[in-house]
Write a protein that holds these residues in place. Sequence first.
Motif, PDB file in Angstrom:
ATOM      1  N   ARG A  45     -43.810 -28.437  -0.419  1.00 45.85           N
ATOM      2  CA  ARG A  45     -43.479 -27.661   0.780  1.00 45.85           C
ATOM      3  C   ARG A  45     -42.077 -27.966   1.286  1.00 45.85           C
ATOM      4  NH1 ARG A  45     -45.806 -29.153   4.762  1.00 45.85           N
ATOM      5  NH2 ARG A  45     -47.387 -30.541   3.933  1.00 45.85           N
ATOM      6  N   GLU A  71     -39.234 -25.092   1.548  1.00 50.80           N
ATOM      7  CA  GLU A  71     -38.578 -24.704   2.808  1.00 50.80           C
ATOM      8  C   GLU A  71     -37.061 -24.794   2.682  1.00 50.80           C
ATOM      9  OE1 GLU A  71     -40.632 -27.149   5.683  1.00 50.80           O
ATOM     10  OE2 GLU A  71     -42.472 -25.997   5.350  1.00 50.80           O
ATOM     11  N   ASP A  87     -35.928 -21.721   0.918  1.00 51.94           N
ATOM     12  CA  ASP A  87     -35.904 -20.531   1.791  1.00 51.94           C
ATOM     13  C   ASP A  87     -34.594 -20.499   2.572  1.00 51.94           C
ATOM     14  OD1 ASP A  87     -38.364 -19.675   0.954  1.00 51.94           O
ATOM     15  OD2 ASP A  87     -39.465 -20.529   2.657  1.00 51.94           O
ATOM     16  N   GLU A  88     -34.221 -21.647   3.083  1.00 51.69           N
ATOM     17  CA  GLU A  88     -32.982 -21.712   3.869  1.00 51.69           C
ATOM     18  C   GLU A  88     -31.762 -21.509   2.955  1.00 51.69           C
ATOM     19  OE1 GLU A  88     -32.595 -21.651   6.957  1.00 51.69           O
ATOM     20  OE2 GLU A  88     -30.497 -22.239   7.233  1.00 51.69           O
TER      21      GLU A  88
END
Length: 702
Positions: free
Chosen positions: A654, A658, A661-662
């Motif tokens: 995770r 994340e 994604d950024e």
Amino acid sequence: MRNVHEMSGGKYDDCWLRYAENGTSKSYRERCSNVYASVEAPELGAVRDELRRGFRGLLGREPHFWQHPPRSADGFLAVGTPAEMEVVSDCVSSEAVESLDDEGFLIRTADWEGAEIVVVTASTDRGLVYGTFYLLRHMSLGRPLDSLDVVREPTNAERIVNHWDNPFRRSVERGYAGPSIFDFERLPDLRERYVDYARLLASVGINGIVVNNVNTQIPNRDGANEATNELGGWQLLETRYLEKLTGLAALFRRYGIRLYLSVNFGAPEKFGDLDTADPCDDRIEQWWAAKADEIHECIPDFGGFLVKADSEGQPGPYNYDADHVNGANVLARALEPHSGRVWWRAFVYDSHEDRAVQQYNTFEPLDGEFHENVTVQVKNGPIDFQPREPVSPVFGQMPETNLGLELQITGEYTGQHVHACYHVPMWKEVLEFDTDPEGRGRRVKNLFTEEGTGIAGVSGPGDDPNWTGHYLAQANLYGYGRLAWNPDLDDETITDEWVRQTFGDDPAVIETVTDIMHDSWPAVIDYTTGGLGLLHMMYNGEARLENHYDPSPEEWPGYHGATEDGIGKDRNSKGNGYTQQYPAALAAGYDDPETCPNELLLFFHHLPWEYELEDGRTVVQTLYDNCFAGAAEAERLRDEWNSLDGKIDDERFRHIAERFDEQVVQAERWRDTLVAFFYERSSVPDQRGRVPSADASDESGA
Ligand code: GCU
């Protein structure tokens, strides 16, 4: 899978030292359940601790330790020098061990009085530390123990990490993983975490650590530069702090790591009642000599000083009409009786119109004048750790000087550990670079093998549980150490070792993570630079709070040279002559846009926007295409990562997902800002109609 271990105050990631049980545990148990290890030196304590920890994972249980050979066992592991242990001298020739260099080691499988044993030996205790970590890596990779015959020595004698930590604020300049690991205020208390850090470093062969920032601002007496007070920890030279460093140095010593300090060249003025720090003044000579003696009293194996002088506001010999030789040598003479070394940084520039030209011009004329125990530490490129730069022309051209290579482990300009960017392929490119193809033919990697030369990495680990902010950035610390030990290692080998130790042996995971690592750097180059040698297009921001993360191409016209008629910088014989700093064959290649490698083209040449490249595309079209390709690649890497859902532990999955994604959002932002800027300057539309004509550069981080 076990991925963290509990410590007082929190959970810290084990990085590549996870020691996960693998399919070979049974055969490991036969040889390693019993360990006969010498107990003499402090380093041997580190060896025993690591074996205990490692075997707890790899064998599924702690080994029995013996102070003599365990006669009832069918097999055992013996760790020690031949001088201390007869078993070792029975199995390995003393000459073979004696001929090893100080940090080398030898590992052999042998039959000893009917027992199948593995011997780890060396001529020094430090060698035993490295041998132990080698064996544990070998076992973590699931490799067999039955016919080991390994001899290893480091290629480079000096393998150092430079912390840019600000001791009394606990901040880290260019660190992206929380506060400093070091809690200097609490010294001499030692945190358990220091041991873990020392283990990580020693496991990849690091043997030196500079614990404080090269920027060691000393506050003005009138308090005028209050904002920068306390940066860098110039105070560490004070007696009260030196005494506190003693325990920290001893802790690192157990792992073969020497402690160094960054020092402020103006220190004598600050500390003493002296009104100068002039390196040619006898009083200054005496001041530094006395300081070095005092340090040596506290830290007998003190490594030496790292100095940033005459650069970005740091004082240096120029303040006293002296030069870098005077400056470095006065410190070198002080450290010489204690076998200490000065690492004198070549990162010197002032208001010169193009800083690329300055280091060679400053240092090359001084070749041969530096003291034996001075190492001139040179960044890999002439600008500043950009995603891609040419190799600094200083390399290979100061044959009478001990040179050090400075690499940046932390990702200051490569996405600051929000973006995944694996630096090992970049460093391999630097290390394999031939500094003089038609002359002496010395590759960069061959320049640091002599005593007094070496490699320094600007490290960014911080107090975050995963050490580096982004889990995948752990690979940069790993790879740095492995290359500093042996620059001949190829990046595939290093990546494979790291991935397997970090993520286990599921082939799908290995393949995916390996691909991501290898494709990450080119993607970052493409969307942050356009891939033709442009650089330094990031946002700066307020002094000392520089961001260096967001896109801001308007801000630095001097670096990319974009005008209405074209883009790039004439760092060639038509322009500022920078190409001429290289030996003839390289200079000629770079000087002509037809022969200059595409990936550096605009670093060396200002070219019309519609200059045609070999593949028929124009410069501006290629910039557009690369920016789009880079951002698309970031997205592809994210998707690849997401395909691992359920295949690795949730926590790391995770966290990395994340970050990806950024990264995708930021990559698009970079892409849109750069292409809008290129369009705005060139007025040439994208042939594929992707570039909006509105000015998107307003959205830059400014
Ligand atoms: C870069 C970096 C600074 C650092 C400097 C140096 O400019 O942004 O934070 O101080 O390099 O290497 O000294």
